[in-house]
Scaffold this motif. Structure first.
Motif, PDB file in Angstrom:
ATOM      1  N   ARG A 154     -27.287 -28.469  38.373  1.00 21.64           N
ATOM      2  CA  ARG A 154     -25.830 -28.498  38.321  1.00 21.64           C
ATOM      3  C   ARG A 154     -25.282 -29.903  38.557  1.00 21.64           C
ATOM      4  NH1 ARG A 154     -21.546 -24.615  39.495  1.00 21.64           N
ATOM      5  NH2 ARG A 154     -19.717 -25.689  40.322  1.00 21.64           N
ATOM      6  N   SER A 155     -25.917 -30.647  39.460  1.00 25.38           N
ATOM      7  CA  SER A 155     -25.424 -31.988  39.797  1.00 25.38           C
ATOM      8  C   SER A 155     -25.499 -32.954  38.619  1.00 25.38           C
ATOM      9  CB  SER A 155     -26.234 -32.552  40.964  1.00 25.38           C
ATOM     10  OG  SER A 155     -27.623 -32.597  40.644  1.00 25.38           O
ATOM     11  N   SER A 156     -26.443 -32.731  37.702  1.00 20.76           N
ATOM     12  CA  SER A 156     -26.600 -33.665  36.579  1.00 20.76           C
ATOM     13  C   SER A 156     -25.405 -33.634  35.638  1.00 20.76           C
ATOM     14  CB  SER A 156     -27.876 -33.334  35.799  1.00 20.76           C
ATOM     15  OG  SER A 156     -27.762 -32.075  35.138  1.00 20.76           O
ATOM     16  N   TRP A 157     -24.705 -32.504  35.589  1.00 21.08           N
ATOM     17  CA  TRP A 157     -23.543 -32.412  34.704  1.00 21.08           C
ATOM     18  C   TRP A 157     -22.376 -33.255  35.228  1.00 21.08           C
ATOM     19  CZ3 TRP A 157     -24.445 -30.271  30.132  1.00 21.08           C
ATOM     20  CH2 TRP A 157     -25.494 -29.350  30.025  1.00 21.08           C
ATOM     21  N   LYS A 158     -22.458 -33.652  36.487  1.00 19.45           N
ATOM     22  CA  LYS A 158     -21.385 -34.452  37.083  1.00 19.45           C
ATOM     23  C   LYS A 158     -21.709 -35.943  37.102  1.00 19.45           C
ATOM     24  CE  LYS A 158     -20.054 -30.648  40.159  1.00 19.45           C
ATOM     25  NZ  LYS A 158     -19.751 -30.240  41.557  1.00 19.45           N
ATOM     26  N   ALA A 159     -22.883 -36.303  36.585  1.00 22.75           N
ATOM     27  CA  ALA A 159     -23.338 -37.691  36.670  1.00 22.75           C
ATOM     28  C   ALA A 159     -22.437 -38.642  35.879  1.00 22.75           C
ATOM     29  CB  ALA A 159     -24.776 -37.799  36.182  1.00 22.75           C
ATOM     30  N   GLU A 160     -22.011 -38.232  34.678  1.00 28.21           N
ATOM     31  CA  GLU A 160     -21.150 -39.073  33.844  1.00 28.21           C
ATOM     32  C   GLU A 160     -19.757 -38.468  33.794  1.00 28.21           C
ATOM     33  OE1 GLU A 160     -22.633 -39.989  30.021  1.00 28.21           O
ATOM     34  OE2 GLU A 160     -24.607 -40.644  30.728  1.00 28.21           O
ATOM     35  N   GLU A 161     -18.755 -39.299  34.004  1.00 32.55           N
ATOM     36  CA  GLU A 161     -17.374 -38.833  34.098  1.00 32.55           C
ATOM     37  C   GLU A 161     -16.930 -38.116  32.821  1.00 32.55           C
ATOM     38  OE1 GLU A 161     -13.762 -37.925  35.601  1.00 32.55           O
ATOM     39  OE2 GLU A 161     -15.445 -38.822  36.677  1.00 32.55           O
ATOM     40  N   LYS A 162     -17.296 -38.670  31.649  1.00 30.37           N
ATOM     41  CA  LYS A 162     -16.850 -38.069  30.386  1.00 30.37           C
ATOM     42  C   LYS A 162     -17.453 -36.680  30.192  1.00 30.37           C
ATOM     43  CE  LYS A 162     -16.100 -42.518  28.093  1.00 30.37           C
ATOM     44  NZ  LYS A 162     -16.506 -43.414  26.999  1.00 30.37           N
ATOM     45  N   THR A 163     -18.732 -36.549  30.528  1.00 28.04           N
ATOM     46  CA  THR A 163     -19.373 -35.238  30.409  1.00 28.04           C
ATOM     47  C   THR A 163     -18.781 -34.264  31.417  1.00 28.04           C
ATOM     48  OG1 THR A 163     -21.434 -36.226  29.643  1.00 28.04           O
ATOM     49  CG2 THR A 163     -21.562 -33.999  30.554  1.00 28.04           C
ATOM     50  N   TRP A 164     -18.600 -34.733  32.647  1.00 26.77           N
ATOM     51  CA  TRP A 164     -18.070 -33.879  33.708  1.00 26.77           C
ATOM     52  C   TRP A 164     -16.672 -33.388  33.361  1.00 26.77           C
ATOM     53  CZ3 TRP A 164     -18.228 -30.299  36.797  1.00 26.77           C
ATOM     54  CH2 TRP A 164     -17.319 -30.097  37.831  1.00 26.77           C
ATOM     55  N   HIS A 165     -15.847 -34.235  32.733  1.00 32.17           N
ATOM     56  CA  HIS A 165     -14.493 -33.819  32.341  1.00 32.17           C
ATOM     57  C   HIS A 165     -14.549 -32.611  31.423  1.00 32.17           C
ATOM     58  CE1 HIS A 165     -10.410 -33.943  30.769  1.00 32.17           C
ATOM     59  NE2 HIS A 165     -10.909 -34.022  29.556  1.00 32.17           N
ATOM     60  N   LYS A 166     -15.498 -32.602  30.494  1.00 34.39           N
ATOM     61  CA  LYS A 166     -15.590 -31.494  29.534  1.00 34.39           C
ATOM     62  C   LYS A 166     -16.154 -30.239  30.196  1.00 34.39           C
ATOM     63  CE  LYS A 166     -16.060 -34.552  25.530  1.00 34.39           C
ATOM     64  NZ  LYS A 166     -15.851 -35.795  26.289  1.00 34.39           N
ATOM     65  N   ILE A 167     -17.186 -30.398  31.025  1.00 30.15           N
ATOM     66  CA  ILE A 167     -17.770 -29.245  31.705  1.00 30.15           C
ATOM     67  C   ILE A 167     -16.766 -28.667  32.699  1.00 30.15           C
ATOM     68  CG2 ILE A 167     -19.617 -28.485  33.242  1.00 30.15           C
ATOM     69  CD1 ILE A 167     -20.487 -29.008  30.380  1.00 30.15           C
ATOM     70  N   GLU A 168     -16.020 -29.536  33.365  1.00 32.13           N
ATOM     71  CA  GLU A 168     -14.987 -29.086  34.302  1.00 32.13           C
ATOM     72  C   GLU A 168     -13.923 -28.270  33.569  1.00 32.13           C
ATOM     73  OE1 GLU A 168     -12.426 -31.132  37.904  1.00 32.13           O
ATOM     74  OE2 GLU A 168     -12.513 -32.168  35.979  1.00 32.13           O
ATOM     75  N   SER A 169     -13.564 -28.708  32.366  1.00 36.57           N
ATOM     76  CA  SER A 169     -12.585 -27.967  31.562  1.00 36.57           C
ATOM     77  C   SER A 169     -13.136 -26.603  31.171  1.00 36.57           C
ATOM     78  CB  SER A 169     -12.219 -28.769  30.307  1.00 36.57           C
ATOM     79  OG  SER A 169     -11.601 -29.996  30.634  1.00 36.57           O
ATOM     80  N   LEU A 170     -14.412 -26.572  30.818  1.00 35.55           N
ATOM     81  CA  LEU A 170     -15.043 -25.300  30.435  1.00 35.55           C
ATOM     82  C   LEU A 170     -15.096 -24.354  31.636  1.00 35.55           C
ATOM     83  CD1 LEU A 170     -16.408 -23.905  28.015  1.00 35.55           C
ATOM     84  CD2 LEU A 170     -18.594 -24.788  28.854  1.00 35.55           C
ATOM     85  N   GLU A 171     -15.401 -24.895  32.811  1.00 37.17           N
ATOM     86  CA  GLU A 171     -15.442 -24.063  34.018  1.00 37.17           C
ATOM     87  C   GLU A 171     -14.049 -23.520  34.344  1.00 37.17           C
ATOM     88  OE1 GLU A 171     -16.623 -24.293  38.781  1.00 37.17           O
ATOM     89  OE2 GLU A 171     -16.799 -26.073  37.521  1.00 37.17           O
ATOM     90  N   ALA A 172     -13.029 -24.395  34.253  1.00 38.81           N
ATOM     91  CA  ALA A 172     -11.662 -23.962  34.530  1.00 38.81           C
ATOM     92  C   ALA A 172     -11.246 -22.848  33.572  1.00 38.81           C
ATOM     93  CB  ALA A 172     -10.704 -25.147  34.415  1.00 38.81           C
ATOM     94  N   PHE A 173     -11.631 -22.968  32.308  1.00 41.18           N
ATOM     95  CA  PHE A 173     -11.312 -21.933  31.313  1.00 41.18           C
ATOM     96  C   PHE A 173     -12.050 -20.636  31.645  1.00 41.18           C
ATOM     97  CE2 PHE A 173     -11.812 -19.787  27.201  1.00 41.18           C
ATOM     98  CZ  PHE A 173     -10.499 -19.807  26.738  1.00 41.18           C
ATOM     99  N   ALA A 174     -13.294 -20.768  32.126  1.00 45.43           N
ATOM    100  CA  ALA A 174     -14.106 -19.583  32.443  1.00 45.43           C
ATOM    101  C   ALA A 174     -13.507 -18.760  33.570  1.00 45.43           C
ATOM    102  CB  ALA A 174     -15.528 -20.007  32.801  1.00 45.43           C
ATOM    103  N   ILE A 175     -12.866 -19.433  34.529  1.00 45.88           N
ATOM    104  CA  ILE A 175     -12.324 -18.706  35.691  1.00 45.88           C
ATOM    105  C   ILE A 175     -10.800 -18.621  35.625  1.00 45.88           C
ATOM    106  CG2 ILE A 175     -14.273 -19.296  37.147  1.00 45.88           C
ATOM    107  CD1 ILE A 175     -12.602 -21.449  38.459  1.00 45.88           C
TER     108      ILE A 175
END
Length: 723
Positions: free
Chosen positions: A219-240
């Protein structure tokens, strides 16, 4: 060669782009042409099939007053509206539908976006605008249908060099200024880079989906790069369902679309599980409710300071009760032990009980940073997968919790009972105790059944509990004891976590014993607060006159309890005077026995401890009411989370059981026709099932699980013939 061709372009009349020209869409001009009847059978045209597709087609015949029947490049005949037409290929007359595919292929083979840049340079220098046919002449030296359509495709995809103008009813294209082109090229490069970055992310997501569970990115690897984390964070926010803005919704939608998934929260959840970002049994409610789980660094630091200081604010005012045999009885995995019990029989035959409550206020003061954080949390959160304590774990476990064989600070409520179970006398004091036994409910019940002479104190406690229960029933108390389910999941992030299910009968001897002593403590504290005018969170139950005889026809136990509970209203609170608690059969009641895990219990301790030390209570009745309002809101949210989490893991437990396994079920009531509310006895879960004719309330039936889907909260049961 292109530059030479551009230099030798035949001179023709040009339409100059002036400031008077207006931007319009090609569709508007074509629609005007269609209205004038210029569309004819055999013409080749481009039309908008849907929001994403443009197709070439040959006009066949009119369809009504405005529409036309066309045959497209896929061989499909359809009716189109005028506004769907985006381009009519000049010179393409009597075109055959069978020739469209070859025409399209040749057009795409000739596309070279660099040609537009060369044409733009010359037209900008001459400040000239052109039609599609004129630009075809410039670029290809011909305005035949194929070359004209090639230019149309280039212009329709161009976002940099040309803009659409209108002159004398014809679409013409004017070159943008050099500054505009520079800015658009900069934006295009940025857009291309973003699209490349997005495509790389999509490829990585696809790759992660295919990886075995043990090889998926942490899970921590998805937060390593800001650009990637922004997209995964958006996907998580949409999921919940917690997107902060439209940008997050848009980003999540793009990812789901690129992955070929529906734009739904459930699809986002499944994707995040598939890539290893979420565990397979992620607690979505915990994420959605955004409840605090970890403690901030400043809170942990303050907790460590309290532990290292080891200051006891009431050290000089403690009664030494270390001579008493002290029983602490709780569930086997309890992390925080708040209460313990002692008992003896006096010379006159009466029973004396000591109820020892952990004393966190010996360390924490109202208004401190630790206190404020505990108030914000309101309660410890107990889930099948984890416990999130109200206080930092080390402070709660090492500084506050009662521990076997260790000297522990406590607030002790000692009570002498009359022979009928009513309170004869009581005392509330600061104390120091040394717990003798830490027992589970199961081991305490076993000791009671063994009836050992050396554990006479436990037997006296059980006798006191029986007296109290009888006395409360005489005061109108209602017995709501039923089955209670606990689940412990030891490795929740594993694809197949270990699940242990416990079903406890609240009428069990040890559970009755502890419950009655806690209720007794609540009654005494209400009396103590009332006699000394202490503002406290007094709890009451307004339905003090429930006619239990109306339920006498129902079998005693879960059936009757469930029926009575359905008639009850919510509890009420007062902060100045006790109010009758009809269900418990008490004139007043204060929750006081869980100050480590419930903030309102802690607040009651603050108030009582201040009185014992001769100080004014830290909170007025009005302040207590405000605190209770906030804490109770949080507690309701936590209760909803606790219930949903427990149900999820019960359904997961049932899903794993062998197909065809039978369960005993008790019929509680009928919902509609033969659909009954039932209680699965081995599971402790209320559910519903169709039952056969002749089955009555209180009867037992056998059922099997047809379907159990914890993520969708689906449980389907079927009655089966008893063996």
């Amino acid at each position: 060669m292109v530059m030479n061709e551009l230099a030798s372009i035949r001179k023709r009349g040009r339409v100059r782009a002036t400031s008077k020209l207006e931007l319009v869409s090609t569709g508007e001009i074509l629609e005007d042409k269609l209205k004038k009847g210029t569309l004819q059978k055999g013409l080749l045209l481009e039309f908008k099939k849907d929001s994403e597709r443009l197709l070439l087609a040959v006009a066949l015949k009119p369809d009504g007053k405005k529409n036309w029947m066309v045959s497209d490049q896929n061989g499909i005949t359809t009716s189109i509206k005028p506004q769907q037409v985006t381009f009519i290929v000049p010179g393409a007359e009597n075109f055959e539908p069978t020739e469209i595919s070859d025409f399209v292929q040749k057009a795409h083979d000739n596309l070279d976006p660099a040609l537009l840049e060369f044409a733009w340079n010359e037209l900008l220098e001459k400040n000239k605008s052109v039609t599609v046919q004129e630009l075809a002449e410039m670029i290809f030296g011909s305005a035949e249908p194929l070359e004209t359509y090639c230019v149309h495709l280039l212009l329709s995809r161009d976002e940099v060099y040309f803009t659409v103008l209108e002159s004398r009813g014809l679409s013409v294209y004017g070159p943008r200024t050099a500054n505009q082109v520079d800015e658009l090229l900069r934006r295009k490069l940025a857009k291309d880079a973003a699209e490349k970055e997005f495509e790389e992310l999509v490829q990585f997501l696809r790759s992660a989906k295919q990886m075995p569970p043990q090889e998926k990115p942490p899970r921590s690897s998805w937060k390593a790069e800001e650009k990637t984390w922004h997209k995964i964070e958006s996907l998580e926010a949409f999921a919940i369902d917690s997107c902060k803005n439209d940008d997050q919704k848009k980003t999540a939608g793009m990812i789901l679309k690129a992955m070929g998934l529906a734009k739904t929260s459930s699809a986002a959840v499944n994707l995040l599980i598939d890539i290893g970002y979420f565990p397979g049994h992620v607690n979505l409610d915990l994420l959605k409710l955004n409840l605090p789980t970890d403690h901030r660094d400043e809170i942990l630091s303050a907790a460590e300071s309290l532990l290292s200081a080891s200051t006891d604010f009431d050290e000089a005012d403690r009664t030494d009760l270390t001579h008493l045999k002290v029983y602490a009885i709780d569930v086997d995995e309890a992390d925080e032990l708040d209460d313990a019990l002692s008992a003896t029989r006096l010379q006159d035959g009466r029973i004396k009980i000591w109820i020892h409550i952990a004393d966190p206020t010996s360390l924490v003061q109202p208004g401190s940073i630790i206190d404020k954080d505990a108030r914000r949390r309101g309660t410890s959160i107990f889930l099948p997968t984890a416990t999130y304590p109200m206080f930092p774990e080390r402070l709660a476990m090492e500084g506050m919790s009662l521990k076997q064989g260790k000297l522990c600070n406590a607030v002790t409520v000692s009570v002498v009972l009359h022979s009928d179970g009513s309170v004869a006398e009581y005392l509330v004091e600061n104390s120091i105790i040394k717990p003798t036994y830490m027992l589970t409910y199961e081991s305490a019940t076993e000791l009671l059944h063994l009836n050992l002479e050396e554990e006479i104190e436990l037997k006296i406690l059980s006798e006191a509990a029986a007296l109290r229960l009888r006395w409360r029933r005489e005061q109108g108390a209602i017995d709501t004891a039923t089955l209670e389910t606990r689940i412990k999941v030891t490795n929740p992030d594993h694809p197949e976590p270990s699940i242990k299910l416990y079903v406890e009968n609240q009428a069990d001897a040890a559970m009755r014993l502890v419950s009655e002593m806690m209720i007794l403590c609540g009654e005494v504290m209400a009396t103590f607060g009332s006699h000394n005018n202490i503002p406290l969170p007094y709890r009451g139950q307004p339905q003090s006159n429930i006619d239990t005889s109306a339920f006498a026809h129902l079998p005693e136990g879960p059936v009757r309890s469930a029926a009575i509970v359905r008639t009850m209203r919510g509890a009420e609170m007062d902060f100045r005077n006790p109010i009758r608690h009809g269900v418990l059969g008490l004139p007043g009641y204060v929750q006081f026995t869980s100050p480590i895990r419930r903030y309102m219990d802690l607040a009651a301790h603050y108030q009582v401890k201040a009185f014992l030390s001769g100080d004014s209570p830290p909170f007025s009745a009005g302040e207590l009411e405000g605190i209770a309002s906030s804490v109770n809101m949080t507690n309701r949210v936590v209760r909803r989370l606790t219930n949903s989490s427990l149900r999820y893991w019960i359904l997961e437990y049932l899903r794993r059981q062998p197909k065809g396994k039978r369960y005993r079920a008790l019929v509680l009531r009928f919902i509609k026709d033969r659909t009954a509310a039932i209680l699965l006895m081995e599971i402790g879960l209320q559910a519903s099932s169709w039952v056969s004719i002749g089955v009555q309330i209180g009867d037992e039936v056998d059922v099997q699980v047809e379907e159990a889907h914890p993520r969708d909260d689906v449980l389907s049961l079927m009655e089966v013939e008893a063996v």
